[in-house]
Each structure stands twice: as C-alpha cells, then as structure tokens.
Design a protein around this motif. Structure first.
Motif, PDB file in Angstrom:
ATOM      1  N   VAL A 136       0.846  -1.196   0.000  1.00 37.98           N
ATOM      2  CA  VAL A 136       0.000   0.000   0.000  1.00 37.98           C
ATOM      3  C   VAL A 136       0.883   1.248   0.000  1.00 37.98           C
ATOM      4  CG1 VAL A 136      -0.289   0.227   2.509  1.00 37.98           C
ATOM      5  CG2 VAL A 136      -2.112   0.933   1.015  1.00 37.98           C
ATOM      6  N   ARG A 137       0.402   2.284  -0.670  1.00 41.54           N
ATOM      7  CA  ARG A 137       1.101   3.574  -0.675  1.00 41.54           C
ATOM      8  C   ARG A 137       0.788   4.275   0.648  1.00 41.54           C
ATOM      9  NH1 ARG A 137       2.833   7.902  -3.914  1.00 41.54           N
ATOM     10  NH2 ARG A 137       1.921   9.899  -3.309  1.00 41.54           N
ATOM     11  N   VAL A 138       1.808   4.861   1.268  1.00 45.39           N
ATOM     12  CA  VAL A 138       1.599   5.526   2.555  1.00 45.39           C
ATOM     13  C   VAL A 138       1.948   7.010   2.434  1.00 45.39           C
ATOM     14  CG1 VAL A 138       2.121   5.541   5.021  1.00 45.39           C
ATOM     15  CG2 VAL A 138       2.201   3.390   3.747  1.00 45.39           C
ATOM     16  N   GLU A 139       0.960   7.827   2.803  1.00 42.93           N
ATOM     17  CA  GLU A 139       1.146   9.277   2.794  1.00 42.93           C
ATOM     18  C   GLU A 139       1.013   9.777   4.221  1.00 42.93           C
ATOM     19  OE1 GLU A 139      -0.859   9.741  -1.637  1.00 42.93           O
ATOM     20  OE2 GLU A 139      -1.823  10.754   0.042  1.00 42.93           O
ATOM     21  N   VAL A 140       1.837  10.755   4.565  1.00 39.43           N
ATOM     22  CA  VAL A 140       1.800  11.340   5.903  1.00 39.43           C
ATOM     23  C   VAL A 140       1.465  12.819   5.762  1.00 39.43           C
ATOM     24  CG1 VAL A 140       3.196  11.961   7.942  1.00 39.43           C
ATOM     25  CG2 VAL A 140       3.385   9.672   6.943  1.00 39.43           C
ATOM     26  N   TYR A 141       0.515  13.272   6.570  1.00 37.91           N
ATOM     27  CA  TYR A 141       0.071  14.666   6.591  1.00 37.91           C
ATOM     28  C   TYR A 141       0.266  15.195   8.007  1.00 37.91           C
ATOM     29  CZ  TYR A 141      -2.059  13.539   2.145  1.00 37.91           C
ATOM     30  OH  TYR A 141      -2.236  13.149   0.840  1.00 37.91           O
ATOM     31  N   SER A 142       1.065  16.255   8.141  1.00 37.47           N
ATOM     32  CA  SER A 142       1.312  16.806   9.476  1.00 37.47           C
ATOM     33  C   SER A 142       1.991  18.163   9.348  1.00 37.47           C
ATOM     34  CB  SER A 142       2.186  15.853  10.288  1.00 37.47           C
ATOM     35  OG  SER A 142       3.435  15.684   9.635  1.00 37.47           O
ATOM     36  N   PHE A 143       2.098  18.832  10.489  1.00 36.99           N
ATOM     37  CA  PHE A 143       2.809  20.113  10.532  1.00 36.99           C
ATOM     38  C   PHE A 143       4.299  19.818  10.637  1.00 36.99           C
ATOM     39  CE2 PHE A 143      -1.379  21.007  12.495  1.00 36.99           C
ATOM     40  CZ  PHE A 143      -1.841  21.918  11.563  1.00 36.99           C
ATOM     41  N   PRO A 144       5.111  20.375   9.725  1.00 34.94           N
ATOM     42  CA  PRO A 144       6.540  20.038   9.683  1.00 34.94           C
ATOM     43  C   PRO A 144       7.272  20.188  11.026  1.00 34.94           C
ATOM     44  CG  PRO A 144       5.952  21.346   7.770  1.00 34.94           C
ATOM     45  CD  PRO A 144       4.743  21.320   8.658  1.00 34.94           C
ATOM     46  N   SER A 145       6.985  21.250  11.760  1.00 34.83           N
ATOM     47  CA  SER A 145       7.744  21.481  12.987  1.00 34.83           C
ATOM     48  C   SER A 145       7.396  20.506  14.109  1.00 34.83           C
ATOM     49  CB  SER A 145       7.572  22.923  13.465  1.00 34.83           C
ATOM     50  OG  SER A 145       6.224  23.174  13.770  1.00 34.83           O
ATOM     51  N   SER A 146       6.311  19.741  13.941  1.00 31.97           N
ATOM     52  CA  SER A 146       5.965  18.754  14.972  1.00 31.97           C
ATOM     53  C   SER A 146       5.942  17.341  14.388  1.00 31.97           C
ATOM     54  CB  SER A 146       4.610  19.099  15.598  1.00 31.97           C
ATOM     55  OG  SER A 146       3.587  19.033  14.631  1.00 31.97           O
ATOM     56  N   THR A 147       6.781  17.127  13.386  1.00 28.65           N
ATOM     57  CA  THR A 147       6.824  15.817  12.734  1.00 28.65           C
ATOM     58  C   THR A 147       8.207  15.197  12.888  1.00 28.65           C
ATOM     59  OG1 THR A 147       5.201  16.539  11.116  1.00 28.65           O
ATOM     60  CG2 THR A 147       6.501  14.601  10.542  1.00 28.65           C
ATOM     61  N   ALA A 148       8.217  13.946  13.311  1.00 25.65           N
ATOM     62  CA  ALA A 148       9.481  13.216  13.451  1.00 25.65           C
ATOM     63  C   ALA A 148      10.087  12.972  12.073  1.00 25.65           C
ATOM     64  CB  ALA A 148       9.225  11.892  14.160  1.00 25.65           C
ATOM     65  N   GLU A 149      11.379  13.204  11.977  1.00 20.98           N
ATOM     66  CA  GLU A 149      12.098  13.041  10.702  1.00 20.98           C
ATOM     67  C   GLU A 149      11.954  11.621  10.155  1.00 20.98           C
ATOM     68  OE1 GLU A 149      16.611  13.763   9.049  1.00 20.98           O
ATOM     69  OE2 GLU A 149      16.017  14.718  10.942  1.00 20.98           O
ATOM     70  N   GLU A 150      12.005  10.615  11.042  1.00 15.49           N
ATOM     71  CA  GLU A 150      11.916   9.228  10.582  1.00 15.49           C
ATOM     72  C   GLU A 150      10.545   8.920   9.972  1.00 15.49           C
ATOM     73  OE1 GLU A 150      12.529  10.196  13.745  1.00 15.49           O
ATOM     74  OE2 GLU A 150      11.494   8.905  15.179  1.00 15.49           O
ATOM     75  N   LEU A 151       9.504   9.580  10.448  1.00 14.60           N
ATOM     76  CA  LEU A 151       8.176   9.373   9.877  1.00 14.60           C
ATOM     77  C   LEU A 151       8.110   9.991   8.482  1.00 14.60           C
ATOM     78  CD1 LEU A 151       5.263   8.378  10.153  1.00 14.60           C
ATOM     79  CD2 LEU A 151       4.695  10.581  11.191  1.00 14.60           C
ATOM     80  N   ARG A 152       8.594  11.212   8.375  1.00 12.84           N
ATOM     81  CA  ARG A 152       8.616  11.916   7.087  1.00 12.84           C
ATOM     82  C   ARG A 152       9.418  11.110   6.058  1.00 12.84           C
ATOM     83  NH1 ARG A 152       9.748  18.041   8.030  1.00 12.84           N
ATOM     84  NH2 ARG A 152      10.475  16.997   9.875  1.00 12.84           N
ATOM     85  N   ASP A 153      10.575  10.624   6.471  1.00 13.30           N
ATOM     86  CA  ASP A 153      11.460   9.895   5.564  1.00 13.30           C
ATOM     87  C   ASP A 153      10.899   8.535   5.141  1.00 13.30           C
ATOM     88  OD1 ASP A 153      13.187  12.012   5.783  1.00 13.30           O
ATOM     89  OD2 ASP A 153      14.595  10.986   7.127  1.00 13.30           O
ATOM     90  N   SER A 154      10.120   7.904   6.005  1.00  9.45           N
ATOM     91  CA  SER A 154       9.616   6.566   5.697  1.00  9.45           C
ATOM     92  C   SER A 154       8.433   6.577   4.728  1.00  9.45           C
ATOM     93  CB  SER A 154       9.238   5.825   6.986  1.00  9.45           C
ATOM     94  OG  SER A 154       8.174   6.493   7.636  1.00  9.45           O
ATOM     95  N   ALA A 155       7.688   7.680   4.681  1.00 17.41           N
ATOM     96  CA  ALA A 155       6.476   7.756   3.854  1.00 17.41           C
ATOM     97  C   ALA A 155       6.805   7.787   2.365  1.00 17.41           C
ATOM     98  CB  ALA A 155       5.669   8.995   4.232  1.00 17.41           C
ATOM     99  N   ASP A 156       5.863   7.263   1.554  1.00 20.65           N
ATOM    100  CA  ASP A 156       5.995   7.390   0.101  1.00 20.65           C
ATOM    101  C   ASP A 156       5.835   8.853  -0.305  1.00 20.65           C
ATOM    102  OD1 ASP A 156       6.238   4.624  -0.809  1.00 20.65           O
ATOM    103  OD2 ASP A 156       4.211   4.382  -0.012  1.00 20.65           O
ATOM    104  N   TYR A 157       5.001   9.555   0.459  1.00 20.10           N
ATOM    105  CA  TYR A 157       4.721  10.961   0.156  1.00 20.10           C
ATOM    106  C   TYR A 157       4.476  11.674   1.473  1.00 20.10           C
ATOM    107  CZ  TYR A 157       2.074  15.099  -1.287  1.00 20.10           C
ATOM    108  OH  TYR A 157       1.629  16.387  -1.449  1.00 20.10           O
ATOM    109  N   TYR A 158       5.117  12.823   1.649  1.00 20.37           N
ATOM    110  CA  TYR A 158       4.900  13.635   2.840  1.00 20.37           C
ATOM    111  C   TYR A 158       4.277  14.958   2.420  1.00 20.37           C
ATOM    112  CZ  TYR A 158       5.500  16.652   6.802  1.00 20.37           C
ATOM    113  OH  TYR A 158       5.243  17.538   7.815  1.00 20.37           O
ATOM    114  N   HIS A 159       3.145  15.303   3.045  1.00 23.60           N
ATOM    115  CA  HIS A 159       2.477  16.567   2.755  1.00 23.60           C
ATOM    116  C   HIS A 159       2.558  17.463   3.988  1.00 23.60           C
ATOM    117  CE1 HIS A 159      -0.474  19.114   0.582  1.00 23.60           C
ATOM    118  NE2 HIS A 159      -0.753  19.505   1.813  1.00 23.60           N
TER     119      HIS A 159
END
Length: 169
Positions: A136-159
């Motif tokens: 499955v494709r995984v997208e993460v939606y969150s506010f950049p300043s409160s987002t863990a780098e590892e979560l952002r990096d692991s997603a197929d797409y970060y918004h």
C-alpha cells in the motif's frame, strides 16, 4: 510544479485517512494557536480520490465536553474511535491510539490503495514500513515542525500541512 500524477495521485485510488486527533489538535494549537479544520484536512488528503474510510482517533478526557466536535466529525463522514484518558496512581496520564491506529491501518491495507496517516508521531515509522511491505502507498500529513524526521522519511509521500487546514473564526 509537480502534477498530481508526479505525486502518485490517481483518481481511481481508494484512500483511507487515519487521524491522530490528539497529536494534530495540540500541534495546531501549539504552533498556530488555532484549531484544525477537519473538513479542509479531508479535502487536502483525498485530492479527488475515492475516500473509503476516514477515522478519527480521540482520547476522551472527563473534564472536556467533545460532543459537538464528535457530532461534527460524524456529519462530515468521519468515523470516531474513542479511548478514555487513563490516570495512573501517581497522577500521570496515558492516552494514545498508536496500537489501535496501527492495527486498523494493517487491516485496511488489503482494502485500499493508499493509507494516509495524519500524525507527526515518529512511532508510526515502523508502521509505514509494514504498510509499504503490504503493497500500500503511505502518505503522511502533518505540521513540519511537529513531525518526526523518521516518519517523514519513511512515507511514500509527505504533505506538510500549514495554515490552509486551520479554522479561522
């Protein structure tokens, strides 16, 4: 400027949106001193795709009346899962939906093309890897300043979310 296709967005994709309400509520409040506009959040994440399920995970605190909020979410088509805030004997509190969200996401992976996680919690990085392994494709939606780098990096797409998903009343 990237097109929707460049971002991996196809109109026939089935998407499930899982919202970590506590994480997002406090991020919006701490960063912008505003509340999240859940209706706009759904539009941003769905982007014309077929919304299969949207689930909001809420931790209920006894002194906060969330009935209007819950009614609103139901009205816009968001399912609600509620867990009561636990108060430990030493006075500290516990209330998170990490395991519940992870189980739901894995169960939904067979029924959708995209799982959108609305959270900045780095604990979900392992879940993202598991979902990707399930195809499955995984997208993460969150506010950049409160987002863990590892979560952002692991997603197929970060918004990165910004003021466009806040309520101005």
């Amino acid at each position: 400027n990237k097109t929707m296709l460049d971002m991996g967005v196809l109109e026939d994709q089935r998407i499930a949106i899982l919202i970590d309400v506590q994480n997002m509520f406090y991020s919006a409040l701490n960063i912008y001193k505003k509340k999240l506009n859940f209706e706009q959040l759904l539009k941003v994440a769905t982007r014309g795709r077929r919304l299969t399920r949207a689930i909001a995970y809420i931790v209920q605190s006894p002194e906060v009346d969330q009935s209007k909020f819950k009614d609103f979410l139901l009205k816009i088509g968001v399912e609600i899962k509620i867990k009561k805030l636990k108060v430990r004997p030493d006075g500290t509190t516990k209330g998170d939906w990490d395991m519940g969200m992870a189980i739901d996401a894995i169960n939904l992976a067979q029924k959708v093309d995209v799982v959108a996680l609305v959270s900045g919690d780095g604990d979900f990085a392992a879940l993202v890897e598991k979902l990707k392994a399930l195809g499955v494709r995984v997208e993460v939606y969150s506010f950049p300043s409160s987002t863990a780098e590892e979560l952002r990096d692991s997603a197929d797409y970060y918004h990165p979310l910004d003021a466009e998903v806040l309520l101005y009343s």
